[in-house]
Design an enzyme around this catalytic site. Structure first.
Site, PDB file in Angstrom:
ATOM      1  CE  LYS A   1       3.449   7.229   2.664  1.00 50.76           C
ATOM      2  NZ  LYS A   1       3.294   5.863   3.128  1.00 50.76           N
TER       3      LYS A   1
ATOM      4  CE1 TYR B   1       0.968   5.956   0.799  1.00 51.05           C
ATOM      5  CE2 TYR B   1      -0.252   7.440   2.217  1.00 51.05           C
ATOM      6  CZ  TYR B   1       0.219   6.195   1.946  1.00 51.05           C
ATOM      7  OH  TYR B   1      -0.045   5.161   2.819  1.00 51.05           O
TER       8      TYR B   1
HETATM    9  C1  NAY Z   1       1.641   5.437   5.800  1.00 51.04           C
HETATM   10  O1  NAY Z   1       1.099   6.313   5.125  1.00 51.04           O
HETATM   11  O2  NAY Z   1       1.545   5.454   7.023  1.00 51.04           O
HETATM   12  C2  NAY Z   1       2.381   4.354   5.117  1.00 51.04           C
HETATM   13  O3  NAY Z   1       2.047   3.994   4.021  1.00 51.04           O
HETATM   14  C3  NAY Z   1       3.548   3.755   5.804  1.00 51.04           C
HETATM   15  C4  NAY Z   1       3.946   2.462   5.181  1.00 51.04           C
HETATM   16  C5  NAY Z   1       3.073   1.325   5.653  1.00 51.04           C
HETATM   17  N1  NAY Z   1       1.971   1.234   4.784  1.00 51.04           N
HETATM   18  C6  NAY Z   1       0.727   1.092   5.220  1.00 51.04           C
HETATM   19  C7  NAY Z   1      -0.303   1.074   4.197  1.00 51.04           C
HETATM   20  O4  NAY Z   1       0.432   0.967   6.389  1.00 51.04           O
HETATM   21  O5  NAY Z   1       4.797   0.221   6.727  1.00 51.04           O
HETATM   22  C8  NAY Z   1       3.865   0.046   5.717  1.00 51.04           C
HETATM   23  C9  NAY Z   1       3.003  -1.181   5.996  1.00 51.04           C
HETATM   24  O6  NAY Z   1       2.256  -0.982   7.177  1.00 51.04           O
HETATM   25  C10 NAY Z   1       3.863  -2.410   6.193  1.00 51.04           C
HETATM   26  O7  NAY Z   1       4.731  -2.538   5.118  1.00 51.04           O
HETATM   27  C11 NAY Z   1       2.994  -3.655   6.319  1.00 51.04           C
HETATM   28  O8  NAY Z   1       2.425  -3.985   5.090  1.00 51.04           O
END
Ligand code: NAY
Length: 295
Positions: free
Chosen positions: A164, A136
């Site tokens: 990811k 990740y």
């Molecule tokens: C996670 O580990 O939950 C994620 O990374 C999911 C992806 C999301 N990233 C974060 C950092 O929250 O959906 C994205 C993100 O919220 C969205 O793109 C808004 O920037």
């Protein structure tokens, strides 16, 4: 590894008014997603408030999701990332016992690990479980930039199936694809560039906003797989109207408020230091929600 390709919801962790994990709402959220055709879940990631939960709570959340999705042919990825290797090993062993299909770990942050220490961290977790590993990468939160050599090394290990990729640098995403080959899977991590990530070579996406817009992203992904790029562009534009509004506030409380307004979870509670919205902020988000044809 086909079952991991496609769109995967990075599940929120619902909490009751006191801030305790609300297993009933979590079950409803999983059911809500399953009913909309979602069959891949990323459990206990950033969106799931992983670093605001205890290791035991993270285990409990995973068990609830596995139970609720039983018999649904769902692919469940347990995020086991911690800043210390031994907690990640505990979580990885637990993930296997609990019935998860893969583990994933964010790069260890805070102690500014060297590339060798980061490699050792992943090796130790992978040695602790036969489950496949998804690296990740989230430089915006960890401050750690991984090299292409690192990805190439990870891709050469049979238990590491991919990354990811939560960064807006889609050139780097494409370079990982070019260096590591097609068997190394890449999930786009920023929903606001879902289309771009797919175009640059991602095999799927792991996203938080799929919690509140599962139908839109499911059809979006189908359009992308079918190469219907004008529909893809429309879907991204529609999704980004919501995401841009969300980014004016704060991702996790916003999504929890929307899921609450949608009637899926019982309260929009988040864990401190995250905070609830002020009454004015809440009214503004509710007004946006009421007029949005997307949410
Ligand atoms: C996670 O580990 O939950 C994620 O990374 C999911 C992806 C999301 N990233 C974060 C950092 O929250 O959906 C994205 C993100 O919220 C969205 O793109 C808004 O920037």
């Amino acid at each position: 590894n086909e079952k991991f390709k496609g769109m995967m919801t990075a599940l929120l962790t619902p909490m009751d008014e006191r801030g305790t994990v609300d297993a009933e709402s979590l079950r409803r959220l999983v059911r809500h997603q399953l009913d909309r055709g979602i069959r891949r879940f990323y459990v206990g990631g950033s969106t799931g408030e992983a670093f605001l939960l205890t290791v035991e709570e993270r285990m409990g959340v995973l068990e609830t999701v596995v139970e609720e999705a039983a018999g649904e042919q769902a692919a469940i990825v347990a995020h086991v990332g911690c800043i210390g290797t031994s907690d990640s090993v505990r979580l990885a062993r637990h993930a296997e016992r609990a019935g998860a299909d893969a583990v994933s770990a964010v790069v260890p942050f805070y102690y500014k690990a060297s590339m060798k220490q980061i490699r050792d961290h992943y090796e130790t977790i992978m040695a602790a479980t036969p489950l496949p590993m998804i690296v990740y990468h989230f430089p915006g939160a960890t401050g750690v930039q991984l090299s292409l050599d690192f990805y190439e090394d990870m891709a050469s290990r049979p238990s590491c199936i991919g990354v990811k990729f939560t960064s807006l640098n889609l050139f780097e995403l494409q370079q990982i694809r070019a260096r590591c080959g097609d068997d190394f899977l890449i999930w786009n991590g920023h929903d606001e560039v879902f289309a771009g990530g797919g175009l640059m070579g991602a095999d799927g996406a792991i996203g938080s906003t799929f919690n509140m817009m599962p139908d839109l992203f499911a059809s979006f992904y189908r359009d992308m797989a079918g190469g219907d790029w004008s529909s893809v562009r429309e879907a991204q534009t529609e999704a980004n109207a919501v995401i841009a509004h969300m980014l004016r506030y704060d991702v996790i409380p916003y999504e929890k408020l929307v899921l609450y307004l949608q009637g899926v979870i019982a309260t929009p509670t988040v864990r401190r230091p995250l905070t609830q919205f002020t009454p004015e902020e809440r009214r503004a988000i509710e007004a946006f929600y009421a007029q949005s044809g997307t949410l």
